[in-house]
Design an enzyme around this catalytic site. Structure first.
Site, mmCIF file in Angstrom:
data_model
loop_
_atom_site.group_PDB
_atom_site.id
_atom_site.type_symbol
_atom_site.label_atom_id
_atom_site.label_comp_id
_atom_site.label_asym_id
_atom_site.label_seq_id
_atom_site.Cartn_x
_atom_site.Cartn_y
_atom_site.Cartn_z
ATOM 1 N N GLU A 127 -71.475 73.223 53.715
ATOM 2 C CA GLU A 127 -70.837 73.178 55.093
ATOM 3 C C GLU A 127 -71.828 72.926 56.057
ATOM 4 O O GLU A 127 -72.520 73.913 56.000
ATOM 5 C CB GLU A 127 -70.043 74.164 55.169
ATOM 6 C CG GLU A 127 -68.946 74.026 56.351
ATOM 7 C CD GLU A 127 -69.778 74.447 57.732
ATOM 8 O OE1 GLU A 127 -70.182 73.726 58.533
ATOM 9 O OE2 GLU A 127 -69.628 75.786 57.928
ATOM 10 N N CYS A 167 -70.022 76.282 63.791
ATOM 11 C CA CYS A 167 -69.723 74.840 63.302
ATOM 12 C C CYS A 167 -68.529 74.098 63.657
ATOM 13 O O CYS A 167 -68.473 72.990 63.393
ATOM 14 C CB CYS A 167 -69.945 75.044 61.548
ATOM 15 S SG CYS A 167 -68.951 76.057 61.076
#
Length: 506
Positions: free
Chosen positions: A263, A300
Site C-alpha cells: 500500500e 495515506c
C-alpha cells in the site's frame, strides 16, 4: 505503567541482543539503543517461521481465533505503557494513540470472529457424477488454505494499526501464516512492547515460538534479505512508492516470485460538484481543511487535491478552508526525515509557475504547518509533479471551466486509494458521468465525506490500482485482507477420512 525498552530482537521466542545498535529518535524524552538486525537474524526468523507453519498452519480456526484474542488481551494489559512510549517516539497525541490501540485490538477481535464464521474459506463442493456420459465426474472440493510464512514491514505513520500487530500481521495470523516483522525505526520501542504482548499470548497458548518474530533496525540489505528469503511466501508493506516498488521488484525477481501486497499511498482526489459548492461551499471547505491537517496530514488517505468548477460558492469554500488552516498550529511530524521531505515537497510545489499560494507557514525542525495552493487546470496539466504525494498537511485546489474539463482531468489520474464526490441532488447527472471513471481509478469511492478514517469491517477496501497499491485485487484493511494470505486448493475424490481431516483443520 512506565516502560523502558531493552532494545532486542524477538526471534523464535528468544530476545536476542545484536552486536551493533542504533539510537531511537523520539519526539520527546530520551533516546534508547536498539539492536541492528542482520541477514543472519532474518534467516533464523524465517526458518523458525517455516517450522511453526507445520503446526500453526493446520490448527483449527478456533485455535487461531483464541490466539488473536489473546494478543488483544495482552496489548490491552499494556495499554498505558504502549501509549507512553508511542507518544514519546512519534509525537502523536495521547488521544490518537489510544484510538489507534483500540483499532488494533478491535481488528484482532474482528478477525477472530470472522474466521470462526468460516465464510472466508469459500468452500465449494461439486458432487460426483458417476453416471455422467460420456465421462463420469469425480467429487471435487475446494477451499482456501494458508500459504506459509509472511513478511510484514512496519509503517512509519501507524505505530500500532499498521505495524507490529497491525492489519497485515493480524490477517496473516488469522489465515494460519506465521509472521516475521521488520520493525520500523521510527517507533522501535512501541514495536518491542507490542511484540512482547504477542509473545506472551503465544506462550500462554503453547504455540510454536516461530509463529512470530520481530527484527529491528537494519539497512536495505536486511529488508531485501527478508523479501528474498526462499521460505517467505508473501509480503505485506505500507510505505512510500519508492521503497515499496524496490521491494516489489525484488519479490518479482526471485527464483520463486511471490506476491507483494504494497500500500503505497495516493493524493485521494476530491471532486466538488457545482450544486453542492453553491449550497454549502463553506461547510465543504472547512471539512476539507480539517481532514488535511488531521494527524499533521500523515495519512495515506489525506485528500491532497480538490477539483471544482469556477462559479458560485467557490470563494466561500476557499475562504473557509483558508481560515481553518491559518488557525491551525504547527504539528510535530513522525520523524525528522518525514518533516524534511514535507518541507522540500511543499516548497517545490509553491514555486510552480502559475500557482497561487493561499496558505503557507514556515516549517521548523520536526514541526509542520499547512500549505494550500490554487492552480488552474492548465497549470495542473503542465506540471505533472503536482500530482505527486506530499506527505503532510498539504492541499491543492484545481479550478476547471466546466464539467467536461473536470471529467477529462479525472480520466488522467493514476491509481488512487480513494476518490470523493461532494454532491447534492442537482449534481447527480455529473456524478453519474464521473462514477465509472473513479471506480476504475480508486479502491474506495466516497460521497459527501472525507477519506481520512478507514473503517475496519467486512466491506472496506483499502487499496487501488497502481501506484496506490501493487495488487488492485486486494485490500490491506478489513476482513477481506485475510484472503491475501490464502490460496485455493481443490481436493479431488478424497476418501471420507481425509475430508474429515481437512475440515478439522479449517
Amino acid at each position: 505503567m512506565s516502560y523502558t525498552p531493552h532494545g532486542k530482537h524477538l526471534i523464535a521466542g528468544s530476545w536476542r541482543q545484536g552486536t551493533r545498535t542504533f539510537q531511537s529518535s523520539p519526539a520527546t524524552g530520551s533516546p534508547h539503543p536498539f539492536s541492528v538486525g542482520t541477514v543472519a537474524d532474518v534467516d533464523d526468523a524465517c526458518r523458525a517461521a517455516e517450522e511453526a507453519f507445520a503446526s500453526y498452519g493446520y490448527l483449527p480456526a478456533s485455535a487461531r481465533a483464541e490466539f488473536l484474542n489473546a494478543i488483544a488481551d495482552e496489548i490491552e494489559a499494556r495499554a498505558d505503557a504502549i501509549t507512553e512510549i508511542g507518544t514519546q517516539e512519534t509525537g502523536l497525541p495521547e488521544g490518537r494513540l489510544v484510538g489507534e490501540r483500540g483499532r488494533t485490538v478491535g481488528q484482532l477481535r474482528l478477525f477472530a470472529q470472522h474466521i470462526l464464521a468460516g465464510q472466508y474459506l469459500d468452500r465449494r463442493v461439486d458432487p460426483a457424477l458417476p453416471d455422467r456420459r460420456p465421462a463420469p465426474r469425480p467429487e471435487l472440493r475446494m477451499m482456501q488454505r494458508p500459504i506459509g510464512p509472511v513478511a510484514v514491514f512496519g509503517a512509519s505513520n501507524f505505530p500500532l494499526a499498521f505495524s507490529t500487530a497491525g492489519g497485515d500481521t493480524a490477517a496473516a495470523l488469522a489465515a494460519g501464516c506465521p509472521v516475521v516483522v521488520k520493525g520500523h525505526s521510527a517507533h522501535p520501542g512501541t514495536g518491542e512492547i507490542v511484540a512482547e504482548a504477542i509473545d506472551a499470548a503465544r506462550q500462554r497458548l503453547g504455540l510454536h515460538p516461530g509463529v512470530f518474530s520481530l527484527v529491528q533496525g537494519g539497512n536495505r540489505e536486511v529488508g531485501s534479505a527478508l523479501v528474498q528469503h526462499p521460505l517467505i511466501k508473501a509480503v505485506g508493506f505500507t510505505g512510500s512508492l519508492r521503497g515499496g516498488r524496490a521491494l516489489f521488484d525484488l519479490c518479482a525477481a526471485r527464483p520463486e516470485p511471490i506476491p507483494f501486497f504494497g500500500e503505497l499511498g495516493s493524493i485521494n482526489p476530491m471532486f466538488m460538484l457545482p450544486t453542492a459548492v453553491a449550497a454549502r461551499g463553506a461547510e465543504i471547505g472547512t471539512g476539507w481543511a480539517e481532514s488535511l491537517v488531521l494527524g499533521a496530514g500523515q495519512f495515506c488517505t489525506n485528500p491532497g487535491v480538490a477539483f471544482a468548477i469556477d462559479g458560485d460558492g467557490l470563494d466561500a469554500l476557499l475562504q473557509a478552508a483558508v481560515a481553518k488552516l491559518q488557525a491551525t498550529q504547527s504539528q510535530t511530524m513522525l520523524t525528522d526525515d518525514i518533516a524534511s521531505a514535507f518541507a522540500k515537497g511543499a516548497a517545490a510545489a509553491t514555486e510552480t509557475p502559475g500557482a497561487e499560494i493561499l496558505v503557507r507557514a514556515e516549517c521548523s525542525g520536526r514541526s509542520a504547518a499547512p500549505v494550500l495552493l490554487k492552480v488552474s487546470a492548465e497549470t495542473w496539466r503542465a506540471n505533472p509533479d503536482l500530482a505527486h504525494e506530499v506527505f503532510g498537511p498539504f492541499g491543492i485546489i484545481v479550478t476547471v471551466r466546466d464539467a467536461d474539463e473536470m471529467l477529462e482531468l479525472a480520466s488522467a489520474f493514476e491509481g488512487q486509494l480513494t476518490a470523493t464526490l461532494h454532491m447534492d441532488a442537482g449534481d447527480v447527472a455529473l456524478a453519474g458521468r464521473l462514477l465509472p471513471v473513479l471506480e476504475r481509478k480508486a479502491g474506495r469511492v466516497i460521497a459527501n465525506g472525507f477519506p481520512t478514517g478507514v473503517e475496519v469491517c467486512d466491506a472496506m477496501v483499502h487499496g487501488g490500482p497502481y501506484p496506490a497499491s501493487t495488487n488492485f485485487g486486494a485490500t490491506s484493511v478489513g476482513t477481506l485482507s485475510i484472503r491475501r494470505f490464502l490460496r485455493p486448493v481443490c481436493y479431488q475424490n478424497l476418501p471420507a477420512e481425509l475430508v474429515d481431516l481437512i475440515v478439522s483443520r479449517a
